[in-house]
Every structure is written in structure tokens, then in C-alpha cells.
Design a protein around this motif. Sequence first.
Motif, short mmCIF file in Angstrom:
data_model
loop_
_atom_site.label_atom_id
_atom_site.label_comp_id
_atom_site.label_asym_id
_atom_site.label_seq_id
_atom_site.Cartn_x
_atom_site.Cartn_y
_atom_site.Cartn_z
N LEU A 245 4.83 20.27 -26.89
CA LEU A 245 4.83 19.06 -27.68
C LEU A 245 3.42 18.67 -28.10
N GLU A 246 2.43 19.09 -27.33
CA GLU A 246 1.04 18.79 -27.70
C GLU A 246 0.66 19.44 -29.03
N THR A 247 1.26 20.56 -29.33
CA THR A 247 0.92 21.24 -30.58
C THR A 247 1.40 20.48 -31.80
N TYR A 248 2.36 19.56 -31.61
CA TYR A 248 2.88 18.77 -32.74
C TYR A 248 2.22 17.41 -32.85
N ALA A 249 1.27 17.10 -31.94
CA ALA A 249 0.63 15.79 -31.96
C ALA A 249 -0.07 15.48 -33.28
N PRO A 250 -0.84 16.41 -33.85
CA PRO A 250 -1.48 16.08 -35.14
C PRO A 250 -0.47 15.81 -36.26
N LYS A 251 0.70 16.37 -36.15
CA LYS A 251 1.68 16.21 -37.22
C LYS A 251 2.41 14.88 -37.12
N ILE A 252 2.64 14.41 -35.90
CA ILE A 252 3.46 13.21 -35.74
C ILE A 252 2.64 11.97 -35.42
N ALA A 253 1.36 12.12 -35.04
CA ALA A 253 0.55 10.98 -34.64
C ALA A 253 -0.65 10.75 -35.53
N GLU A 254 -0.72 11.45 -36.64
CA GLU A 254 -1.87 11.28 -37.54
C GLU A 254 -1.80 9.92 -38.21
N ALA A 255 -2.87 9.16 -38.16
CA ALA A 255 -2.88 7.79 -38.70
C ALA A 255 -3.30 7.73 -40.15
N ALA A 256 -3.83 8.79 -40.69
CA ALA A 256 -4.31 8.77 -42.08
C ALA A 256 -3.15 8.65 -43.04
N ASP A 257 -3.37 7.88 -44.12
CA ASP A 257 -2.39 7.68 -45.18
C ASP A 257 -1.08 7.11 -44.64
N GLU A 258 -1.17 6.24 -43.61
CA GLU A 258 0.04 5.65 -43.04
C GLU A 258 0.73 4.75 -44.04
N ASP A 259 -0.08 3.95 -44.77
CA ASP A 259 0.51 2.99 -45.68
C ASP A 259 0.99 3.63 -46.97
N SER A 260 0.45 4.77 -47.32
CA SER A 260 0.83 5.39 -48.58
C SER A 260 2.15 6.14 -48.49
N GLN A 261 2.63 6.39 -47.25
CA GLN A 261 3.88 7.13 -47.09
C GLN A 261 5.05 6.16 -47.15
N PRO A 262 6.05 6.41 -47.99
CA PRO A 262 7.24 5.57 -47.96
C PRO A 262 7.96 5.71 -46.62
N GLU A 263 8.54 4.61 -46.14
CA GLU A 263 9.16 4.63 -44.82
C GLU A 263 10.49 5.36 -44.85
N PHE A 264 11.27 5.21 -45.94
CA PHE A 264 12.58 5.81 -46.02
C PHE A 264 12.68 6.66 -47.28
N PHE A 265 13.67 7.52 -47.27
CA PHE A 265 14.05 8.17 -48.51
C PHE A 265 15.56 8.34 -48.48
N SER A 266 16.15 8.41 -49.65
CA SER A 266 17.61 8.37 -49.71
C SER A 266 18.22 9.75 -49.53
N SER A 267 18.09 10.58 -50.55
CA SER A 267 18.72 11.90 -50.46
C SER A 267 17.84 13.03 -50.96
N GLN A 268 16.67 12.71 -51.47
CA GLN A 268 15.80 13.75 -52.00
C GLN A 268 15.06 14.42 -50.85
N PRO A 269 15.15 15.77 -50.70
CA PRO A 269 14.45 16.44 -49.60
C PRO A 269 12.96 16.50 -49.86
N ALA A 270 12.22 16.64 -48.78
CA ALA A 270 10.79 16.84 -48.90
C ALA A 270 10.52 18.28 -49.27
N SER A 271 9.27 18.72 -49.14
CA SER A 271 8.94 20.08 -49.53
C SER A 271 9.65 21.08 -48.65
N ALA A 272 9.91 22.26 -49.20
CA ALA A 272 10.67 23.28 -48.46
C ALA A 272 9.92 23.74 -47.23
N ARG A 273 8.61 23.86 -47.34
CA ARG A 273 7.84 24.32 -46.18
C ARG A 273 7.87 23.29 -45.07
#
Length: 542
Positions: free
Chosen positions: A113-141
Motif C-alpha cells: 500500500l505504501e507504493t500507492y501513497a503518492p497516487k492517493i495522498a498527493e495534495a497538488a491540484d486538489e481544488d482543480s480536480q472535480p469531486e464527482f463524475f457521472s459516466s465518462q471514464p477517465a484515461s485508459a491508462r
Amino acid sequence: MEYITREACGQDGCRETRFYLDNGLWFCRRGHQQLGRQVEEDPDDFGTRGKISRIKKPTIEKTQKKYRGRQAYRLYLHIYQLILWKQCLALVNDRSFPPQLENVVRDLWALRLETYAPKIAEAADEDSQPEFFSSQPASAREDTETETFNAGSKLVQWPRLIDTLGLCYLATLLMRLPVSVADFHQLATRNDVPYYRALNHIPRDMKEKLPQEYLALLDTTRLLKAEDLQTAVFDLLLYYRRRFQMQFPPLNAPALFYRLIRRLALPVDIYPVSKRLQTLLGFTFEYPSKVAGRRKPLDKPEIQLVTILVIATKLLFPFDDVQRHPMSAQEPTVQAIDWEKWAEVQDRFERRDSMAGRIGKGKEISVNENDVLTMNADQLDEYMDWYESSWLDSNKEPGPLASLFPLGQAGKESKAAASTAENNEEEAIDAMLKMTPQYLKARAVVGEADKDMPRPGSLYARYRDESNLPDSARVFYETAAKVTGVSLQTLVRCVSQAEIQINKWLEDQRRIKHFAEQPTGAEVEEDMAENSQHGFIDQDNA
């Protein structure tokens, strides 16, 4: 007809802006009546225009919202961790594994789980990310890749569902428990631990907030193969060694040898020969710390174990009809195996459930439409109970017809059925072992006076491909491969490779003996003739 231009209609997506008046009500040009826009006539003032009142439409708030970005990442890991915890709970409570297993699995998962810490706990661009999305998927990767550990492959983000079983196996390996990868494959197939339809064990509100592409990573679309689980365990172990420099102990080989010999109903005399072959081949029953070049099946310790057992069986109890007589009554080869009768005993063991009128726990998932037509009432009930406990989602709200089809019996009896199936299998193995006198027969002891008599270990047959296997050997190879969780082709290839190593060792020993004694030409010819009679591998059925 006279039209008046107003604001857009808005009903059913209508964008019409031209309206007309009919009996005091406003309609758009396409016929949509406008709520709240009407003309009230004054009886004292005939012919004058009434007052227009407008009523605002109620705002309907969307309730189905799905996470995206870091919130989706965290929720996916929470669900994955919940599945892992439920698997440990099933192993400890229902399968009598030590309670410390949960702590070991938790520590292994915490490292990863430590290897995923940068992905799930990164504070940068927190406000710029929308909190929800309806049905559109994110990037395939970002959403569709699963984690691999092969050298040279691109770094992938998320753990796979099969890795939950791999983590549980690594915990048993660290605890030196006599459990094999095939055992975990059997537990998943029998639904003794959550694997197939694992999302049924997840609360509904968590699933509703996770995007569909994440849910697809936790769903199973095909049957789990034992060899795929072997590869997943190998990949996971190499990952922990490379990333965290972890050292894993070897297999608990004596206990696993005992279980395998007992399941195959073989004489216990095979164990000392297997230990001698292990030393000769240099097998340590440990997973390699790193793999240089292409991976080989013999790198996996459980395959090493069954390979040694097969060679030992071929040495002591060959599959051909050649009469090989021991020189003393103390040799283990004073008894021989009638492989045809052995195959009958194994077949009776495999068909014990069908002979008793049952489908058999773990076989329900392989039932097809043709099998259903031949089932009796008890088998149909058994299949429907399994389907209810395995595939129906109890978190969903019942439909209007749910009262006509009462449920709940399978869930109450699942734990009792699991323990009963385990006890029945152990009792069946004990009954099979009691039938050993049916296929074990004695060999006559011939002293050293007869030098031309074939001895145990001579005229050893080597099979390079499964097509070269005789019928008696094929049944044994297939049973050993099934119990270990490998394919028949893999087992035949591994046994052949180990036999080549033993043959090279024998040639080196003969060469050392030859140069040490420096025999004459006549002695060399005599030695070659003796080796052709008593050599380890001198018959190649390729």
C-alpha cells in the motif's frame, strides 16, 4: 395563428421560442403547454388580458454520483482491502488457519500500500480536480490497467483480484504452513473464500460510488486456472523481493511430500528416494531471488517437488511390464504397483460424489446446460443452493416477485457444508488408502547369482512429450498434475528436464570413475555393457 416570442420552452429538450395563446393557456409552437404561464380572465372586464403568473420548476438533484480522481483511487483500494480481509476471515474462521495469518497478510498489504501513497495522498491540484463524475471514464491508462511485475513491462497502477489469493499464500509461506497453491485454487473454486463474484461481499453504497471501469477490475469473467495462480504468486514474490528485499523461506517440504504421497496413495518408501533426488538435483524448494532471462517452470518449488516425486515413482514402480527383481527383502522394490488397478481406485475416488448422487463441492461452477438435463432433484437443489450463495447479490433490494421465490437456506448452511466437504474428502482419502492391497503386489527376490536379471532402476523410460506416455503412465501423470495445479504438458516437460540433469550427473560420475581407475580397453567395454544393463536412463521413448 399569431405567435409571440418568449424564452425557450425547455420541456423534453424543446428549444422553441415562439408561443401562441389558446383558451387562456400558453403553448409553444410544437404543442408543449407551459406550466405556470396562463391567462386568468376577469369576469368584470370582458375581453381584457388576464394576469400571468409563473411557477418555477422544482430542482431535481442527481443522487447517483461516482467518484473520480484520487477519491476513486482510495475507494478502489478500500474495496480491495475489504475483499482481502474477508478472505482472511474465511480462512481463519471456516478453514482453521492460524489467527496470526491475518496479521501477516495485513503487513504484506501495508508494504504494498505504501507504493500507492503518492497516487492517493498527493495534495497538488486538489481544488482543480472535480469531486464527482457521472459516466465518462477517465484515461485508459489510469483506470483499466492492472499491475504486472514482468521485467521490461510498463509500470501499472492497480493490484489484481488474483493477487488477493497470492498475498494469502505468501502469508502461509512465511508461516511455513503445509499449504500449496493448488489448495488456494481449490478454495476459490469451492467458494470457501470470496473470489468469484467478490463484489457481492461489498456494501452497496461503496459499489455505487466506484466507476464501472474500476468495478471491472474486481469482477471475474473466466474460470481461474491453477497455473495462472502459480504465475501470479511467482510474480508477487519477485515483486516483494525486488521492491522490499524480502526473503521468503523454502516450502515445508516434508509435510507437502506427505500430503502428496497420501493423496496419490503411494507407498511411503518413495520419500527417502525423493530426498536423495533432491540433493542430486540441487533443489532447495525456494523461490529464486531473481530470474535471469526466460522463466522456467522448474523455478517454482512446488513443481520441483512433484517432479522429484514422479521420478522416484518411476524408479521404484515403473509403468512397463518388465520384471525387475530386488536382491534383498529389505529393499523398497520388493513390492510393485498394478497401475491399472491403481487407476481404478483413483477413478472411484474422483467419482465419489456422482456415485453418491451429488454434484460435488467445487464442481458446480463447471455445470453446463447438458448436465442440468440429467440431474436428479437433490442435485438440482444442490446446484441452486450454490448459485444462491455464490452469484445472487444480497445487497440489492428485493423485486416485486421476490416473495414467490424464498431464499436464505444456502447462506445458513454454507459453513456446515464447507466443513462437511473437507471431512468427506479426508474420509475418502482414508478409504482409498485402505484399498492399497488391491494394487500392491509382491516381487520375487533374486540374489546376485543371476547377473543378467533386470534390477530396479534399470531400463528406465524417459518421455519427452505427453504423446509418448503409455496409458498407465498417463493416468499417473494426469493425477499428479491435477493435484499440484499444473498442466500435463508442463509436468512432462519438467520431469524430462530433471531426468536430463540426472543423466548428466551419472555420466560425470562414470567419467570420474573411469579416469580414476584408468581401466584397460577390455574393462571399458565391460563397464559400458554393465551400464547399459543397470544404468539410470538408457531407454528414451521420444
